[in-house]
Scaffold this active site. Structure first.
Site, PDB file in Angstrom:
ATOM      1  N   LYS A  95       5.709  -1.977   2.001  1.00 25.58           N
ATOM      2  CA  LYS A  95       5.068  -2.127   3.301  1.00 25.58           C
ATOM      3  C   LYS A  95       4.941  -3.596   3.680  1.00 25.58           C
ATOM      4  O   LYS A  95       5.089  -3.974   4.830  1.00 25.58           O
ATOM      5  CB  LYS A  95       3.691  -1.473   3.244  1.00 25.58           C
ATOM      6  CG  LYS A  95       2.947  -1.377   4.549  1.00 25.58           C
ATOM      7  CD  LYS A  95       1.574  -0.703   4.320  1.00 25.58           C
ATOM      8  CE  LYS A  95       0.707  -0.728   5.562  1.00 25.58           C
ATOM      9  NZ  LYS A  95      -0.698  -0.406   5.235  1.00 25.58           N
TER      10      LYS A  95
ATOM     11  N   GLU B  11       0.818  -1.223   0.000  1.00 26.75           N
ATOM     12  CA  GLU B  11       0.000   0.000   0.000  1.00 26.75           C
ATOM     13  C   GLU B  11       0.849   1.270   0.000  1.00 26.75           C
ATOM     14  O   GLU B  11       0.314   2.368   0.041  1.00 26.75           O
ATOM     15  CB  GLU B  11      -0.959  -0.012   1.187  1.00 26.75           C
ATOM     16  CG  GLU B  11      -2.051  -1.063   1.033  1.00 26.75           C
ATOM     17  CD  GLU B  11      -2.934  -1.199   2.273  1.00 26.75           C
ATOM     18  OE1 GLU B  11      -2.400  -1.071   3.394  1.00 26.75           O
ATOM     19  OE2 GLU B  11      -4.138  -1.446   2.114  1.00 26.75           O
TER      20      GLU B  11
END
Lengths: 768, 768
Positions: free
Chosen positions: A602, A490
């Protein structure tokens, strides 16, 4: 990170010493649940310090009006919020007229809190010196019954230590509660009525808008030195509150005890007009059995759960505590009995994120439930999505898709999308892939194909239709491309040709086509029924095929790796190890645009694809991609370390695998993300389980056969786990240099250990 | 679009017939302003129908707490909202005890509203039959004085037509107002005191948080048939309100008149303790002059403005009305007297968007103000940004930039960023380019270089530093790239290498270096002062140079065009003409993700660069790019048609240019975007002016010489405009087949007409 106040212990989570700064963190860590309800470890007695009160009922939510700065077309109107429910755990305690309040005592000594994982209860003991000079010793224990999941029980004992004292126990119910996580400070609950009868009280309430009807209730008994005493309670009730006050003169060193039973009856399980009588029945069961009998049953019920799902680790208490903590909370959150429920990202430990269902369920949680529960549990999770197929089609229609294309929501309670960041809600479409993958995974593990013709195929068709429509043809590339997505990472938004997304899109189409063909030839009745319903033509299928066949995958010749997305190589490729530590975590230190244009990942993205589809790639390919991407991965998602642990183990890099294991297993206990007070990371706990079973244990299903490649971290002496595989239970006990296999079941089973076939027989330990 | 109820008229905006559905739209269209204050065309008398009340004071704003769904690092804490100010225009009218209310009459006949653009006033006439049977004729006129910009004046006449009547005029002040556009329904104003004295009343108030102190005030006189009558008013006052009631028995066909004066004194111009005495002085001036004298002065003041800024169009009333409407509202909004003010996107006509300053000022408005006002006005607009340089550096620091890099805000009132969509706030960084470009443009037009050594160079250095830091080196492309931006086309977000952004970044660096070198050699003292302040080394400059020299520009060999961004050619390139009209406007019909992955362009992007830097490209290149991009352009930004009109005219495509002209000039009058009730599109009005002067007139500055290539749309007989160029005024009057040029000034001027040099002499009309 590493608040490091939880005392290492194999079977318990223990906190010693009272620190009001830790109250909210401990309220999360010591949370309890039984699948039907759950609660943060709030004190029973009044507490005037900083606290986050939370009591939750499975499946009860509120559609909170969406809050955004700038409205964009396609945003859902409402966000389904996990609802703080009317509270039944409260017991105000008055001692010589002073309210017991740990925030307001002269001193609090010998404070000890224990979450006993083995037996499934939470306890607290302390000695408090009140402002009025009375010193009391307090012992409490509470649990939410697994056997009767509408019952909670509290045993609360006060002993005045330095004088006689007038003590009042004031157990109460309260429906005048609020949500921490409310968008507009709306009122979420409407109290319908407050009633009482003898020592019982009931509050009936319903949620605004969603009209969930619930009844919370209580009944209490008091004792002196263990002997029941009859005290005529003083009753107070108002529009949202009911309490009974049990006053008693208590001699020095005598113990005044209250046993309080409470819980919820809800209209998911009862007619909404019968909630009080159902509650009355529940209380009759509880009081007739009594606290000790219920507790004994609780021990047994947990012992059953542990018998199947425990993982033992020898030689590493913190690792042992970590894995049990994860398994405990997964069982607090979801027991798989009800296909209308799912696995909320914070379970019953907080409200953040809202919704109960993310792609986490399919991508991370199903393997745990398949291996440690009855096969029906995983099937319930699949059926949950089947039941929401209509909503997924509506969701896709809102974004402009047609003809039965289904886009499952990013976050949901009832199938409707309720998340509202465009870059995630509209673009993190890979979630659709995980939902198809779970069907494949279920069939691969259980061997049960029946789900696919019965229900799964319709889901696969809706998903394939979505991918077909979502991919567009690039004349420039002469390939189908998928533009404008957010992948599992993300930290990149609105990118083109995220490799993971393109790969799983292609796979979904091929998997749907493959199953259509199987069902056409082997399940004719189902085939006819489904085709009449979905009206799928050969022409449409060949269009799907064209998209899958000509899907574009970004690839770098130079690095010999698939690119996470088209623009990845344009980034400044500075590894995490070369990033100043003062800059981390980047999600707290950097502005969003800076994160987006950085190479930092991430959570596993390309490597998530290598995890799902490992048979499609060689070990060398995995190693190359691991070595290319892991150095840019900041693991700022709770879902990152587990996949990396599994991949590192697969590459034989046990030190790295162990590091990742610790990080995933003690994420909350050691508060790596400095946010545990908001609640626990429930779904990543299933990833922790995978790190051991699939990572260290190397468990896979190969052509229907269970396979292991056990390795052991050098820090451990041994570890063991059990898996329920197609009706038989296999226990694996890995030690340094050898591994024991045991089978609980009826018939011999072929397994593969380190690529060699082995036959194991019931109750016959073999060592390899 | 095309509500089409405004009556075409060369000098007036006229509405006939009362329709309560149009009230909010007309409140926007008939707005008035004088640069210091402005107001929507709300009725003076009470109106119980749907209305959007708005009265605004230049420079008075409120930092409204930011509202988002999910907070991202870097978001500003506050959004500077245009503030609805305490209202002074209200006059309640009671007729035989019934309140006059157009929403609640038996009938409203002969309703006519006129905004007289030539003379600068707003009037309204109607006949109303009240519920009580009294029929009245009403005539009102009001204006905001240009000469005394703290004064507003209202003349309000009521004539009972069918009987005598008791009429009460109740003029009032009201500070109990709210904002339409509030994030949290916070209170924005604190009323300090309400006072009155004779026929005067005052309300002093201050804004919460920003502490702007203002005083609003009123004084009224009443007349019968034009003869002053003394009526002892009935006074009412409370914490946020003051009114005087003037009651009179009025005979049938007699006219009862009230002249009300009001306005604001503000602490930007007075000591905050002197606001009432300043207001008292203002009222003394107003009442001593009287309504008619003030109105006469207003006519003269507007005649002066028109004398310089009017554009005449013969043979096309709608086009004529359109351009004057645009010029009128630009002058309502900003007159350029105060370098602390700027040009809000909705001026004084609404609250949407907030802030007063966008890149619109530099990219679209400065040419209009340079050509129609004194040169100091444009310089004030430049100084506004110079004065905010410190804030721009802070803004960049919040996003991780260092060493004096400046990122000007997307939206601001005081230099602080106050916009909060990451894809715009953090990524629409091309705005920095327009701010540098305006300095270049000012120098090019005025020939005044002094601004650059005095102030401009520091701005250019801050901006160059930003681009140097923002560009990163792609080893893959072996070029500098600019990742993660939103270009002028806001229908693509977080793209890489937006051509316009990369191009203007390169230009900014080169322009800064060029000016550093000039100032080093020609303005030694300034050079030393600036270098001591900014500490710019040769080493840093050569790093800038490297970035500019090796900037990457996406280019398609196949199409022979620069690509709007790296991924543009991967899109499905279906032209707007092939898009079903039911799908438009896409910003209302499509979800955001679908817009983003479509090829559709909201406003000129690559073509904006061709507009700014037209000398860098050949006409063939322009044509190729226009033909490539315009077919994908949906012009859903108010700023799109003007640039396309100019470019189409340059390519000799006058039909297309005329189409775009109509769209920009009548955007609000014909309500193309179906939102005029929210307010007008002020900044794009300057683009309308450019469409004629730069588009049809072909005005350019070539090496310091004014140049024209006049063309005329076939729908027109002639058009004329004036420009103030370096202290002399050139009037251009283009007819079919020939153009007249006239010079008001002191000395001969060389101009270029259709690429030939011509000398024009003062007061000597030449025709070419």
């Amino acid at each position: 990170m590493n608040q490091d106040y939880i005392i290492p212990n194999e079977w318990s989570i223990i906190e010693e010493g009272f620190d009001n700064e830790r109250v909210k963190s401990s309220e999360s860590l010591f949370s309890i649940g039984n699948g039907a309800m759950g609660q943060r470890a709030n004190f029973e007695e009044h507490y005037s310090g900083d606290t986050f009160q939370g009591s939750y009922i499975a499946g009860v939510y509120y559609p909170d009006k969406t809050r955004v700065g700038w409205w964009k077309n396609g945003y859902p109107e409402y966000f389904a919020k996990v609802l703080n429910a009317p509270s039944w755990i409260g017991i105000n305690v008055s001692i010589n007229g002073e309210q017991l309040d740990l925030f307001n005592c002269k001193s609090v000594d010998n404070f000890r809190r224990e979450l006993n994982m083995k037996e499934g209860w939470l306890s607290r003991t302390f000695e408090a010196l009140l402002q009025n000079g009375v010193k009391v010793s307090v012992e409490t224990k509470r649990f939410l019954s697994l056997d009767h999941d509408e019952i909670g029980a509290i045993n609360y004992n006060v002993t005045p230590l330095n004088s006689d004292a007038d003590i009042i126990f004031q157990p109460y119910l309260d429906s005048g509660i609020t949500n921490e996580d409310s968008n507009w400070d709306d009122k979420f609950w409407d109290t319908i009525n407050v009633s009482h009868e003898n020592n019982k009280a009931f509050i009936q309430a319903k949620t605004m808008k969603t009209d969930f009807y619930i009844c919370t209730f209580m009944e209490s008994k008091v004792f002196i030195n263990g002997k029941s005493v009859l005290v005529e309670p003083n009753i107070k009730a108002d529009a949202t509150y009911a309490s009974f006050s049990y006053k008693q003169q208590v001699k020095q060193n005598e113990t005044y005890t209250i046993n309080k039973f409470g819980g919820y009856t809800v209209d998911r399980n009862h007619n909404k007009n019968d909630l009080i009588s159902a509650a009355n029945n529940v209380l009759n069961i509880a009081t007739s059995k009594g606290f000790d009998t219920l507790l004994e049953a609780q021990n047994k019920a947990w012992s059953k759960i542990w018998d199947m799902s425990d993982i033992t680790i020898e030689g590493d208490v913190k690792a042992q505590q970590g894995i049990r903590f994860n398994i405990l909370h997964l069982n607090h959150t979801y027991l798989g009995k009800d296909s209308r429920l799912n696995i909320g990202p914070k379970g019953f430990t907080g409200e953040k994120y809202g919704g109960s269902t993310y792609w986490d369920t399919e991508a991370y949680c199903i393997p745990f439930y398949m291996a440690t529960k009855d096969q029906q549990v995983a099937r319930n999770l699949l059926e949950y999505r089947y039941n929401h197929l209509g909503r997924a089609i509506e969701n896709a229609e809102k974004l402009g898709f047609t003809n039965g294309a289904a886009l499952y929501p990013m976050v949901t309670m009832n199938g409707e999308e309720c998340h509202n960041e465009w870059e995630i809600t509209f673009e993190e479409i890979h979630r659709n892939g995980a939902i198809a993958y779970a069907i494949f995974n279920y069939h691969r593990y259980t061997g049960d194909y029946s789900y696919i013709p019965e229900k799964g195929l319709e889901v696969l068709i809706g998903i394939a239709r979505f991918w077909h429509q979502r991919a567009t043809f690039s004349t420039d590339k002469n390939k189908y491309v998928i533009l404008g997505v957010t992948g599992p990472n993300e930290y990149e938004n609105n990118v083109n040709n995220n490799w993971y997304t393109n790969y799983i899109a292609q796979w979904c189409i091929n998997y749907a086509l493959e199953n259509i063909s199987i069902i056409k030839s082997d399940y004719g009745t189902d085939y006819t029924r489904i085709m009449n319903k979905v009206r799928l033509s050969e022409a449409e299928m060949s269009q799907w095929e064209a998209v899958a066949d000509q899907m574009y995958f970004p690839y770098s010749e130079k690095h010999n790796v698939y690119l996470q997305q088209d623009g990845f190589l344009d980034k400044e490729l500075i590894t995490v190890s070369d990033l100043d530590t003062s800059q981390r975590p980047i999600n707290q230190k950097w502005s969003w645009d800076r994160i987006l244009r950085s190479p930092y990942i991430k959570q596993a993205d390309t490597l998530q694809g290598f995890y799902f589809f490992e048979d499609h790639f060689s070990n060398e390919e995995l190693e190359r991609h691991f070595d290319f991407y892991e150095p840019y991965t900041v693991h700022e998602s709770s879902l990152s370390p587990c996949v990396h642990s599994i991949q590192a183990a697969k590459l034989g890099r046990m030190d790295q695998a162990y590091e990742f294991y610790l990080r995933t297993s003690r994420l909350d206990l050691d508060d790596y993300n400095k946010e545990v007070e908001e609640g626990l990371h429930i779904t990543s706990m299933a990833g922790t389980w995978m790190s051991i079973v699939e990572g260290f244990g190397g468990m896979r299903i190969k052509n229907g056969t269970l396979s292991f490649t056990p390795q052991i971290p050098k820090q451990w002496e041994a570890y063991s786990f059990k898996v329920n595989f197609r009706g038989q239970i296999i226990k694996v006990n890995a030690c340094k240099g050898h591994t024991h296999f045991e089978l609980e079941g009826e018939h011999d089973l072929d397994i593969i250990v380190n690529d060699k076939k082995v036959t194991i027989s019931p109750n016959n330990l073999i060592t390899l």
